[in-house]
Design a protein around this motif. Structure first.
Motif, mmCIF file in Angstrom:
data_model
loop_
_atom_site.group_PDB
_atom_site.id
_atom_site.type_symbol
_atom_site.label_atom_id
_atom_site.label_comp_id
_atom_site.label_asym_id
_atom_site.label_seq_id
_atom_site.Cartn_x
_atom_site.Cartn_y
_atom_site.Cartn_z
ATOM 1 N N ARG A 105 3.849 12.804 1.298
ATOM 2 C CA ARG A 105 5.026 12.702 2.161
ATOM 3 C C ARG A 105 4.682 11.934 3.436
ATOM 4 N N LYS A 106 3.488 12.181 3.962
ATOM 5 C CA LYS A 106 3.059 11.457 5.157
ATOM 6 C C LYS A 106 2.934 9.963 4.870
ATOM 7 N N ALA A 107 2.325 9.626 3.734
ATOM 8 C CA ALA A 107 2.187 8.217 3.356
ATOM 9 C C ALA A 107 3.553 7.565 3.206
ATOM 10 N N THR A 108 4.469 8.273 2.577
ATOM 11 C CA THR A 108 5.825 7.743 2.387
ATOM 12 C C THR A 108 6.491 7.495 3.729
ATOM 13 N N HIS A 109 6.301 8.428 4.667
ATOM 14 C CA HIS A 109 6.886 8.276 6.005
ATOM 15 C C HIS A 109 6.267 7.077 6.727
ATOM 16 N N ILE A 110 4.948 6.930 6.626
ATOM 17 C CA ILE A 110 4.280 5.791 7.263
ATOM 18 C C ILE A 110 4.849 4.480 6.734
ATOM 19 N N LEU A 111 5.023 4.401 5.422
ATOM 20 C CA LEU A 111 5.533 3.169 4.814
ATOM 21 C C LEU A 111 6.970 2.897 5.241
ATOM 22 N N GLU A 112 7.766 3.948 5.359
ATOM 23 C CA GLU A 112 9.150 3.768 5.802
ATOM 24 C C GLU A 112 9.210 3.274 7.244
ATOM 25 N N GLN A 113 8.311 3.787 8.081
ATOM 26 C CA GLN A 113 8.294 3.396 9.482
ATOM 27 C C GLN A 113 7.674 2.017 9.692
ATOM 28 N N MET A 114 6.729 1.646 8.821
ATOM 29 C CA MET A 114 6.033 0.372 8.958
ATOM 30 C C MET A 114 5.982 -0.341 7.610
ATOM 31 N N PRO A 115 7.122 -0.830 7.121
ATOM 32 C CA PRO A 115 7.143 -1.461 5.792
ATOM 33 C C PRO A 115 6.212 -2.661 5.676
ATOM 34 N N GLY A 116 5.854 -3.255 6.816
ATOM 35 C CA GLY A 116 4.933 -4.384 6.780
ATOM 36 C C GLY A 116 3.537 -4.015 6.337
ATOM 37 N N LEU A 117 3.232 -2.729 6.242
ATOM 38 C CA LEU A 117 1.900 -2.293 5.798
ATOM 39 C C LEU A 117 1.564 -2.838 4.417
ATOM 40 N N ALA A 118 2.568 -2.962 3.583
ATOM 41 C CA ALA A 118 2.308 -3.420 2.215
ATOM 42 C C ALA A 118 1.740 -4.832 2.188
ATOM 43 N N SER A 119 1.977 -5.601 3.248
ATOM 44 C CA SER A 119 1.454 -6.969 3.295
ATOM 45 C C SER A 119 0.060 -7.033 3.903
ATOM 46 N N HIS A 120 -0.466 -5.885 4.343
ATOM 47 C CA HIS A 120 -1.746 -5.880 5.054
ATOM 48 C C HIS A 120 -2.891 -6.308 4.156
ATOM 49 N N SER A 121 -2.930 -5.833 2.911
ATOM 50 C CA SER A 121 -4.013 -6.167 1.989
ATOM 51 C C SER A 121 -3.548 -5.918 0.566
ATOM 52 N N ILE A 122 -4.303 -6.409 -0.397
ATOM 53 C CA ILE A 122 -3.981 -6.173 -1.796
ATOM 54 C C ILE A 122 -4.057 -4.691 -2.124
ATOM 55 N N TYR A 123 -4.857 -3.940 -1.367
ATOM 56 C CA TYR A 123 -5.041 -2.515 -1.635
ATOM 57 C C TYR A 123 -3.834 -1.704 -1.151
ATOM 58 N N SER A 124 -3.351 -2.005 0.047
ATOM 59 C CA SER A 124 -2.143 -1.312 0.517
ATOM 60 C C SER A 124 -0.925 -1.766 -0.276
ATOM 61 N N ALA A 125 -0.888 -3.034 -0.682
ATOM 62 C CA ALA A 125 0.224 -3.520 -1.489
ATOM 63 C C ALA A 125 0.248 -2.834 -2.851
ATOM 64 N N ALA A 126 -0.939 -2.621 -3.431
ATOM 65 C CA ALA A 126 -1.014 -1.939 -4.726
ATOM 66 C C ALA A 126 -0.612 -0.479 -4.586
ATOM 67 N N ALA A 127 -1.088 0.191 -3.539
ATOM 68 C CA ALA A 127 -0.736 1.595 -3.334
ATOM 69 C C ALA A 127 0.757 1.766 -3.122
ATOM 70 N N ALA A 128 1.402 0.753 -2.521
ATOM 71 C CA ALA A 128 2.847 0.788 -2.321
ATOM 72 C C ALA A 128 3.604 0.268 -3.526
ATOM 73 N N ALA A 129 2.890 -0.297 -4.500
ATOM 74 C CA ALA A 129 3.501 -0.914 -5.688
ATOM 75 C C ALA A 129 4.502 -1.983 -5.287
ATOM 76 N N ASP A 130 4.157 -2.749 -4.256
ATOM 77 C CA ASP A 130 5.055 -3.764 -3.720
ATOM 78 C C ASP A 130 4.921 -5.060 -4.522
ATOM 79 N N VAL A 131 5.939 -5.360 -5.302
ATOM 80 C CA VAL A 131 5.880 -6.503 -6.223
ATOM 81 C C VAL A 131 5.736 -7.820 -5.465
ATOM 82 N N VAL A 132 6.558 -8.021 -4.444
ATOM 83 C CA VAL A 132 6.549 -9.288 -3.709
ATOM 84 C C VAL A 132 5.204 -9.527 -3.035
ATOM 85 N N GLN A 133 4.678 -8.499 -2.389
ATOM 86 C CA GLN A 133 3.426 -8.682 -1.659
ATOM 87 C C GLN A 133 2.235 -8.856 -2.597
#
Length: 291
Positions: A105-133
């Motif tokens: 739940r904390k991770a989900t909240h962090i991602l909602e507050q800072m959606p740009g996190l998914a672009s930080h690295s391939i690892y955060s993008a994978a953990a977020a399952a962000d297709v575009v990034q």
């Protein structure tokens, strides 16, 4: 003494501060005039927004407005780095005794507050399952699909299958990101050694479960699709740890699937020294539990 930047600095808020200072100065505000005298190199020449920007920059310890902008950018990068590491750590099961739905739940909240996190690295993008990034990062550096890194030193595929952050189709799609990673060369048998000799594969991550129960270590919401995709791409069906973890719940879904895909009576547990056959162990546990 220079003022400190806010915990989460915003350049637009600094711009507003400069405009407010200019307005107050023109209104003959005594405090504004004092600030100008203290920080502007030529107070008598103070008249425009650029002068107010210079005062604001000097108040924050920067030599000019451009330097303040760079200081804000640097601070935001540091915040993003810390937040990305925290996001990935909370998003993914670790099988270290500390897994908990509240971390997800904390991770989900962090991602909602800072959606740009998914672009930080391939690892955060994978953990977020962000297709575009993930697609963007792999286009920039295809080799990233097989490079270990991030807070745990894992390859991206493992961060994806161990993550429990909810998807948001179609932009956050774990199955599609798995296809992208595999297409870029990720090993469907990617694995990490946890809890001593235990080999936790990408399949194990998708299956989830384990000794701490479904609430703390749930399966991935699309576990079946992920496991079938990994098997289709050549993952070893002798996933002993996945079968071990799933034994605490009734049902034979994973045993049946792995048997269909090639698990045999000769396959052996890969984390014991005894050479015990995988199916012998599974059968023994089923008999013991009365299943």
């Amino acid at each position: 003494m220079a003022r400190s930047l806010p915990r989460r600095p915003s350049f637009s808020s600094l711009q507003k501060q400069a405009k407010k200072l200019l307005r107050l100065f023109r209104q003959n505000d005594a405090e504004a005039a004092s600030r100008v005298r203290q920080h502007h190199p030529r107070p008598d020449a103070f008249s425009a927004l650029r002068d107010a920007q210079l005062v604001i920059a000097r108040e924050y310890g920067s030599r000019n407005w451009s330097a303040l902008r760079q200081d804000v950018d640097d601070a935001l990068i540091k915040i993003m780095n810390r937040s990305a590491l925290g996001f990935v750590e909370c998003a993914c099961l670790a099988y270290d005794g500390k897994d908990d739905h509240r971390k997800v739940r904390k991770a989900t909240h962090i991602l909602e507050q800072m959606p740009g996190l998914a672009s930080h690295s391939i690892y955060s993008a994978a953990a977020a399952a962000d297709v575009v990034q993930v697609r963007r990062l792999l286009k920039e550096r295809p080799g990233a699909a097989v490079e270990p890194g991030g807070p745990r030193g894992w390859v991206p595929l493992l961060y994806l299958t161990y993550s429990r952050v909810p998807e948001r189709l179609p932009e956050r799609d774990a199955v599609e990101v798995t296809r992208l990673l595999l297409g870029a060369g990720a090993d469907p048998d990617s694995a990490v050694i946890l809890e001593g000799p235990c080999r936790f594969t990408a399949i194990t991550g998708a299956i989830g479960e384990g000794e701490n129960g479904l609430l703390r270590q749930p399966p991935h919401t699309r576990a079946r699709e992920l496991v079938e995709l990994l098997l289709d791409r050549g993952a070893n069906p002798n996933d002993f740890q996945g079968l071990y973890n799933s034994q605490f719940s009734p049902g034979n879904e994973w045993l049946e699937l792995l048997l269909e895909r090639g698990l045999t009576t000769e396959d052996r547990a890969d984390w014991t020294d005894s050479g015990m056959r995988t199916l012998d162990y599974v059968l023994g546990q089923a008999v013991t539990a009365g299943q």
